[in-house]
Design a protein around this motif. Sequence first.
Motif, PDB file in Angstrom:
ATOM      1  N   SER A   1       0.823  -1.198   0.000  1.00 54.83           N
ATOM      2  CA  SER A   1       0.000   0.000   0.000  1.00 54.83           C
ATOM      3  C   SER A   1       0.862   1.255   0.000  1.00 54.83           C
ATOM      4  O   SER A   1       0.383   2.359   0.070  1.00 54.83           O
TER       5      SER A   1
ATOM      6  N   VAL B   1      -7.397  -0.205  -3.692  1.00 55.33           N
ATOM      7  CA  VAL B   1      -7.325   0.158  -2.269  1.00 55.33           C
ATOM      8  C   VAL B   1      -8.259   1.329  -1.983  1.00 55.33           C
ATOM      9  O   VAL B   1      -8.974   1.340  -0.977  1.00 55.33           O
TER      10      VAL B   1
ATOM     11  N   ILE C   1     -11.728  -0.022  -1.744  1.00 52.88           N
ATOM     12  CA  ILE C   1     -11.990  -0.756  -0.502  1.00 52.88           C
ATOM     13  C   ILE C   1     -12.141   0.214   0.665  1.00 52.88           C
ATOM     14  O   ILE C   1     -12.917  -0.017   1.589  1.00 52.88           O
ATOM     15  N   SER C   2     -11.424   1.336   0.604  1.00 56.46           N
ATOM     16  CA  SER C   2     -11.493   2.263   1.735  1.00 56.46           C
ATOM     17  C   SER C   2     -12.893   2.878   1.860  1.00 56.46           C
ATOM     18  O   SER C   2     -13.222   3.459   2.888  1.00 56.46           O
TER      19      SER C   2
ATOM     20  N   PHE D   1      -5.792  -4.836   9.562  1.00 52.44           N
ATOM     21  CA  PHE D   1      -5.901  -5.838   8.514  1.00 52.44           C
ATOM     22  C   PHE D   1      -6.035  -7.230   9.112  1.00 52.44           C
ATOM     23  O   PHE D   1      -6.919  -7.993   8.758  1.00 52.44           O
TER      24      PHE D   1
ATOM     25  N   TRP E   1     -10.696  -4.616   6.455  1.00 54.17           N
ATOM     26  CA  TRP E   1      -9.942  -4.167   5.290  1.00 54.17           C
ATOM     27  C   TRP E   1     -10.275  -2.726   4.912  1.00 54.17           C
ATOM     28  O   TRP E   1      -9.388  -1.970   4.527  1.00 54.17           O
TER      29      TRP E   1
ATOM     30  N   SER F   1      -7.512   0.072   4.550  1.00 56.43           N
ATOM     31  CA  SER F   1      -7.303   0.780   3.289  1.00 56.43           C
ATOM     32  C   SER F   1      -7.316   2.285   3.511  1.00 56.43           C
ATOM     33  O   SER F   1      -6.517   3.017   2.923  1.00 56.43           O
TER      34      SER F   1
ATOM     35  N   ALA G   1      -4.111   3.361   4.890  1.00 52.43           N
ATOM     36  CA  ALA G   1      -3.076   3.384   3.855  1.00 52.43           C
ATOM     37  C   ALA G   1      -3.235   4.594   2.946  1.00 52.43           C
ATOM     38  O   ALA G   1      -2.248   5.224   2.566  1.00 52.43           O
ATOM     39  N   MET G   2      -4.479   4.928   2.613  1.00 54.08           N
ATOM     40  CA  MET G   2      -4.699   6.077   1.727  1.00 54.08           C
ATOM     41  C   MET G   2      -4.188   7.361   2.379  1.00 54.08           C
ATOM     42  O   MET G   2      -3.547   8.185   1.739  1.00 54.08           O
TER      43      MET G   2
END
Lengths: 366, 343, 380
Positions: free
Chosen positions: B20, B73, B76-77, B304, B310, B314, B317-318
């Motif tokens: 990510s 990603v 998914i976020s 995670f 998830w 995500s 990570a973003m």
Amino acid sequence: MRKYVLGVGAALCALVVGASALLAAEDKVVHVYNWSDYIDDTILKEFEAETGIKVVYDTFDSNDTLETKLLTGNTGYDVVVPSGSFLARQITAGVFRELDRAKLTNYGNMDPAIMARVAIWDEGNKHAVPYMWGTTGIAYNVKKIKERMPDAPVDSFRMVFDPEVIAKFKDCGVYLMDEVDDMHQIVLNYLGEDGNSQNAETLKKVVPVLKAVRPFVTKFHNSAQIEALANGDICLTMGWSGDMLQAKNRAIEAKNGVDIAFSIPREGTLMFFDMLAIPADAPHPDNAHAFIDYLMRPEVIAKASNYIFYANGNAAATKLVDPAIVNDPSVYPPPDVMKKLFVVTPYDAKLQRVATRQFSSIRGGE
Amino acid sequence: MTFGAATREATRARWAARASLILKPLQSALDAFPPSRWLMRRLDRRALKGRLLAIAPPYAWLLIFFLAPFAIVLKISFAEPDVAMPPYTEVFALIEDAGSFFLSIKLNFSNYLLLIEDDLYLRAYLNSLKIAAISTALALMVGFPIAYAMARAPRRWRGALVMMMILPFWTSFLIRVYAWIGILKNEGLLNGFLQWLGVIGEPLTILNTDFAVYIGIVYSYLPFMVLPLYAALERMDESLLEAASDLGCRPVKAFWVITVPLAAPGIIAGSFLVFIPVVGEVVIPDLLGGSDTLMIGRLLWAEFFSNHDWPVASAVAMILLLILVIPIVLFQRHQAARQEAAR
Amino acid sequence: MASGPTTRRTFEPWDDPKSKPILRVSSVSKSYGSVTAVDQLSLDIHRGEFFALLGPSGCGKTTLLRMLAGFERPDTGRIELDGVDMTAVPPYRRPVNMMFQSYALFPHMSVEGNIAFGLKQEGLPAREIKTRVAEALALVQLPDYGRRKPHQLSGGQRQRVALARSLVKRPKMLLLDEPLAALDRKLREETQFELMTIQEQVGITFVIVTHDQDEAMTMASRIAVMDRGRIAQVAPPTEIYEQPNSRYVADFIGSVNLFEGNYVGGDGAPTMRCAEAGCDLSLAQPLLVAPGHRLWVAIRPEKLEISREPPPPGTLNCLSGVVWDIGYLGDFSTYRVKLDSGKIVSAAEANRMRLTERTISWEDRVYLRWVPQAAVALLS
Ligand SMILES: Nc1ncnc2c1ncn2[C@@H]1O[C@H](COP(=O)(O)OP(=O)(O)OP(=O)(O)O)[C@@H](O)[C@H]1O
Ligand SMILES: [Mg+2]
């Protein structure tokens, strides 16, 4: 675009799967994903020799790792070994295929009492059979504990949850488990609450207990304690029964003077079952059944227990297991202790978040 | 065997976090984003064909290995966690209503709200940035003299010295980090040595502290700092220092006013190469740090693997990506300006 | 070619016993491992000189210059500047500046920044730095280039910035290591004169290293010809050219014909017996050596007179041979003449007439003559 790619991907997969199905009934191979330090390698060799099915063996050391893989799908594994409460959630997510009893000739060897216990996660025992079961208890370095606290309550969770006690061992190293769910359930049970509580308010009671002892904890981990304890790097840890007994044996083999003991605390503790199951997308389901069936043979599973110091759920095997293990109350607990052991059901997503959040802030030493 | 399993788990963690964090391409992606129509207008039609061929592979690479995962990603976020395979709800759905088809898009912003509401995440981001910043500074302090010595070594040794810098990379990263456990633990080599020397009576607790994390990080990322520094320093004309000295500048001052400014591109590149991956580092804090070493990579791991959430993972990570993209874009601007100036 | 501008003629402090040299190098040596780069070298340089170090590659010119700047420490010997021992003084404390062959301009600083650098180290007030930088830029005729970076300048402009940078500190001595080597021929010639003008304006002592003898001859007040770490001869350009003290110097500067022979005494008309020439060569002056002593006569090609007419019998210094080769150089033609002994001799003649009217051709038998004063007798 993506749809197209997916379509092509799916078609390719179907092609490959289809082609391999056509090529042979099934390749002579089975992919097994099990816990680390959890089998006697000779069992795999003998299975291969007898059936001609090659075992590709891979290991993990946390249910989370396994679950994340399973939920992603296409693991390529044929046999996996999740613990009970995780199994329940995974069944809901549709991860597993139902077992074909007709292919499990040794099914009758299983202990009905154990099968009844594990049915709370897997209704009707449709998806899994138990491999081993154990408890989360306390392991310690006998000499170092005695030096620091001659009257240490070694048969109680006070060793790790009572700040006054654990404080005495800070200097020689203390590990706790790094499992969010287990830690909550065990602490709640220690406090006299329902270990399996599904109530967010109740879960909060765990926080002050762990916070009070946090300053004395060296590390939270699930597998590192075997080595650390055996080497004498730490003197006190929570750990899974069989793992701790392995640590003890390693120390004996190493002849390093480290004497390790394991106890099931008298407050009672969490009992876990590691279950053999077959993913829905397993490439070799027939070989998977053969492997599981092989492990249900009394002499085979007894050999496994002798090697890893865990109790199995196979009634016919008990008389074949090394008496030293069967008579070890920390492996096969006597009935009065057995009564205090409990099992749990998984948290739902919301509660899971509460628990994880609480635990990470405790672990983070906030 | 535990060793092997932990190794594999850690490797997986590392990759999960890294996946990510494919940051560098993002910056180029952003540069490249006002896309081909703009290019078309600027390029002469005939020149275009050849150029298109030349630029196509990097763009394709970007698309496949960066933009596509990034889009997934991102998607998914905005989903909700679910007990399913995969464990989140679909954001896009095709709905049929009386023979007509509708694309339904369901965006769930609560993942991002959670990151704002719970200060744990903010603290983890800040702490990760802090650890990365300190590690970068330490790596620079350790790396600069090494790079300097390498650049000033006799020419025939330099190849060997560079090789020695790269050599440890040929063994597993994890094994090297595990080796540090053996060195730093209470009964470890370092404490044993210090006690033998009589410097300390009681063993020092180094393992499972932030200090151990810094040691591990600086050790592991040092080559990323040293090599760009070396490249910059080696290019430097030694007569510049003589010229400075000739003009009345003492060596120490000449270091600051000549060597350091000329090594600036190396310093900047090295710092980025260390800073960016360290922000998302998981394995070193896990193995060498205490459980209270709060880092965003670890949190992401927990989202995670422990929460099986998830979508929140995500979102984490973003945001991390956004935080890291800003300095990269600034760096890129700076670099472009330099190149413009150099022309 | 042979002499500097007329203003210099009277400037000869080295002949004045009362003049104190600004730089005194006494028996300085420097070795790198087994290589002796500078060998027991002594040298005096006077205030206001434009001093050139000339010599073949690897003879130790740069090494000497770097010792003067302070970048290398001599193994033995002593370097004195203006009466002060400099041998152990680090470069940043020497009142000497160097202009590097590569210019060594700081790439990250503007032209102004480069020039101001040395002044800033002295801690001068900003205002003064500004005026002095402006003056220096004006001096090198780059007044509008202050804000540029070095990479935005041409080679010649960089060279001038480097010069301004080393001059702006008003050092007692400026060292220049092949400052013009990177320039093309035309620019180099222009710059030579510019350098000389600037040197006269600022009155600083210049020590310049060069490979190029024309450059040295054009610019220098004196030239030191170096040979393997030693000095072969130090003298003004004319003297170096006209009165070389050895075959090495004679051969190094310009081209020369050398004849080997033995001294024949004689009071009024000393001569040298020379097998190569096929006759005795007369010398301008008697020498203080015993008859039979080995010696050489050096004679420059342009001092030979070439003719197809046989000279009247009894003419001294007359050789004869066959034209072997003719080289046309525009202003000059050189004739390579093969003597009867097989020795090749060069003679140059100014092309006063058009080429088509040339009278001497290949294979012609020619006669070469010179006046005794045109030749130099050398003992080594
Ligand atoms: N740093 C050094 N290490 C070893 N030998 C050196 C070093 N510097 C110079 N030398 C040697 O010393 C001798 C003199 O070198 P120097 O650079 O002074 O020659 P130079 O007269 O400047 O030649 P050039 O005209 O080619 O520049 C050479 O033989 C050279 O190889
Ligand atoms: Mg030189």
